[in-house]
Write a protein that holds these residues in place. Structure first.
Motif, mmCIF file in Angstrom:
data_model
loop_
_atom_site.group_PDB
_atom_site.id
_atom_site.type_symbol
_atom_site.label_atom_id
_atom_site.label_comp_id
_atom_site.label_asym_id
_atom_site.label_seq_id
_atom_site.Cartn_x
_atom_site.Cartn_y
_atom_site.Cartn_z
ATOM 1 N N LEU A 293 -7.238 -2.978 2.312
ATOM 2 C CA LEU A 293 -7.958 -2.149 1.955
ATOM 3 C C LEU A 293 -7.528 -1.608 0.739
ATOM 4 O O LEU A 293 -6.218 -1.624 0.402
ATOM 5 N N HIS A 294 -8.333 -0.834 -0.124
ATOM 6 C CA HIS A 294 -7.946 -0.078 -1.428
ATOM 7 C C HIS A 294 -8.083 1.536 -1.118
ATOM 8 O O HIS A 294 -8.905 1.836 -0.783
ATOM 9 N N GLY A 295 -6.792 1.818 -0.919
ATOM 10 C CA GLY A 295 -6.861 3.449 -0.602
ATOM 11 C C GLY A 295 -7.344 4.330 -1.704
ATOM 12 O O GLY A 295 -7.176 4.024 -2.980
ATOM 13 N N SER A 296 -7.982 5.385 -1.103
ATOM 14 C CA SER A 296 -8.746 6.104 -2.042
ATOM 15 C C SER A 296 -7.962 7.452 -2.229
ATOM 16 O O SER A 296 -8.317 8.356 -2.930
ATOM 17 N N HIS B 252 0.819 -1.167 0.155
ATOM 18 C CA HIS B 252 -0.081 0.106 0.036
ATOM 19 C C HIS B 252 0.784 1.120 0.016
ATOM 20 O O HIS B 252 2.042 1.347 0.302
ATOM 21 N N SER C 119 -14.933 3.471 6.394
ATOM 22 C CA SER C 119 -15.907 2.535 5.705
ATOM 23 C C SER C 119 -15.691 0.922 6.053
ATOM 24 O O SER C 119 -16.416 0.087 5.973
ATOM 25 N N THR D 5 -10.861 8.150 6.146
ATOM 26 C CA THR D 5 -12.598 7.745 5.311
ATOM 27 C C THR D 5 -12.296 6.092 5.040
ATOM 28 O O THR D 5 -13.439 5.514 5.311
ATOM 29 N N ASP D 6 -11.211 5.594 4.222
ATOM 30 C CA ASP D 6 -11.271 4.408 4.163
ATOM 31 C C ASP D 6 -11.303 3.403 5.467
ATOM 32 O O ASP D 6 -12.053 2.428 5.267
ATOM 33 N N ILE E 35 -4.198 5.118 1.862
ATOM 34 C CA ILE E 35 -5.071 4.892 2.638
ATOM 35 C C ILE E 35 -5.693 6.305 3.576
ATOM 36 O O ILE E 35 -4.620 6.786 4.126
#
Length: 453
Positions: free
Chosen positions: A153-156, A132, A169, A165-166, A162
């Motif tokens: 997780l997929h970072g936005s 990541h 969620s 907010t990630d 990351i």
């Protein structure tokens, strides 16, 4: 904007109770998708959408009695939703019919001069923690506190970084798919939706699932001291059937025909087929009888249709109604669509599914309002011959009894062979006995060649 109205789910239906919505405003629907559950006098039926588009507004609350033809919801057709200019962000056409293209902002010479010369590709952000983008100490600390693996997780953020907010969620439990009525009942009955297995479309939790969970395990049956239920006790379903059958006998001049069909070839073929295939692919005699009835209806189309406005209207294809007795009493006759085109295996699968959903109150509107000819059988109850009452506005009803071994003469010799009695109840306004005789002869002929069904 199109209106979704209360459909007519049978010749005897004047109104229905909107039991449950299966959609909410803003949902995308396609033609044929179930959008509501409507309770008729006979059963609860899933009603399909007539348009493809977006649900704009629900006009009726669950529990409301609505007459046939009254609006239930408004649906914005898909074509209208996709039409240019409907979206706020759509650009208006420029004068002269040419689309206006936004100009690219010019880069000032001063800004260009301040930019450092590039010496190669910009380095990608450094990555840690299993690939990541680099995360700050706060993110790593919060993830550890919440037991969240950053690798999952997929970072936005920029470069896949990351963000908080990630994390929020990922920590939030997924929203359970449920109908609006089911969600409201769950709140009233203190039922956790996440613990339920939904029986609706795409696993959605329905109101019936919530009510079942709220009831809990059934208590042991108590010894009843009340007198047994009288046969004269009438339910809404019984009253609806009584009214329809009284109308049929009053208005339809029935004539009746019967013939005996030799089933030796059909049963021999059926045994060979079941012996050579898996248990899931086994066929029952009902599949052969239904397919023969459907093919005969295609060959003799004067019995496949409706008597309306003092004339016969041919049916659009062979939509074969199948009479199904319900566990609580009464019966329904949902349709196997285009039964004459179905293979025996597919017909058997659809028949099992249709009977299961009919007895579970999960039929769809198109299945109870489109039958062009109906088949009934009480062979599993030991009945050898039955003459049914035509379901208006249809003009014929086919009956099959139990397959029994009877002595008969074949080729001048007495033997014992499996036979079934096939009957026909037909409307004398639409056809005469000669037409009915051709139909039963066709059924017999098809059953002598089961490999061609």
């Amino acid at each position: 904007m199109a209106e979704f109205v209360m459909p007519s789910l049978g010749a005897d239906m004047d109104e229905g109770i909107l039991q449950e919505w299966l959609v909410t405003p803003g949902d995308q629907v396609r033609r044929g998708d179930p959008v509501a559950v409507v309770e008729t006098a006979k059963s609860a039926i899933e009603v399909e959408c007539f348009e493809s588009g977006t649900v704009a507004q629900l006009l009726v609350e669950p529990g409301t009695t609505v007459p046939v033809g009254a609006p239930l919801a408004r649906i914005e057709p898909a074509a209208a939703a996709a039409r240019p200019g409907k979206h706020p962000g759509a650009a208006a056409p420029a004068e002269g019919g040419k689309a206006r293209t936004p100009a690219r902002p010019a880069r000032s010479k001063a800004a260009a001069g301040r930019r450092k010369p590039s010496t190669g590709p910009e380095p990608a952000p450094s990555r840690t923690d299993g690939g990541h983008a680099e995360t700050g100490p706060l993110i790593r600390h919060l993830a550890e506190q919440r037991g969240i693996s950053l690798q999952s997780l997929h970072g936005s953020g920029p470069g896949g970084r990351i963000t908080r907010t990630d994390l929020d969620s990922a920590a939030r439990p997924p929203r359970v798919r449920a109908t609006p009525l089911a969600r409201r009942l769950a709140g009233e009955l203190a039922v956790d939706l996440s613990t339920l297995n939904g029986t609706g479309q795409r696993g959605a939790v329905r109101a019936a699932d919530v009510r079942k969970a709220a009831e809990g395990p059934a208590p042991p049956p108590a010894r009843s001291t009340s007198p047994p239920r009288s046969a004269s006790d009438s339910t809404g379903a019984r009253q609806a059937i009584a009214g329809l059958m009284a109308r049929a006998n009053r208005e339809i001049p029935h004539y009746y025909l019967a013939t005996t069909v030799d089933m030796a070839t059909a049963t021999d073929w059926l045994h060979e087929h079941n012996r050579s295939c898996s248990l899931a692919e086994h066929l029952l005699p009902a599949a052969l009888l239904l397919k023969a009835a459907a093919l005969a209806a295609r060959e003799v189309p004067d019995l496949n249709g409706f008597w309306t406005e003092d004339r016969f209207t041919p049916g659009d294809g062979v939509q074969l109604g199948v009479a199904v007795s319900l566990h609580g009493g009464g019966l329904v006759a949902p349709a196997l669509h285009d039964a004459d085109r179905l293979g025996l295996g597919e017909l058997m699968t659809l028949l099992k599914d249709l009977v299961r959903r009919a007895r579970g109150g999960r039929l769809r509107g198109s299945e109870v309002s489109t039958a062009t000819i109906t088949v009934t059988s009480l062979g599993d109850q030991g009945v050898e011959t039955l003459f049914g009452v035509i379901h208006p506005p249809q003009v014929a009803l086919v009956g099959f009894g139990r397959i029994v071994e009877r002595p008969c003469a074949v080729g001048g010799m007495i033997g014992v062979r499996p036979q079934v009695t096939a009957t026909l109840s037909a409307d004398h306004r639409a056809t005469d006995g000669a037409t009915g005789a051709r139909y039963l002869s066709a059924v017999d002929r098809f059953l002598q060649h089961p490999e061609e069904l």
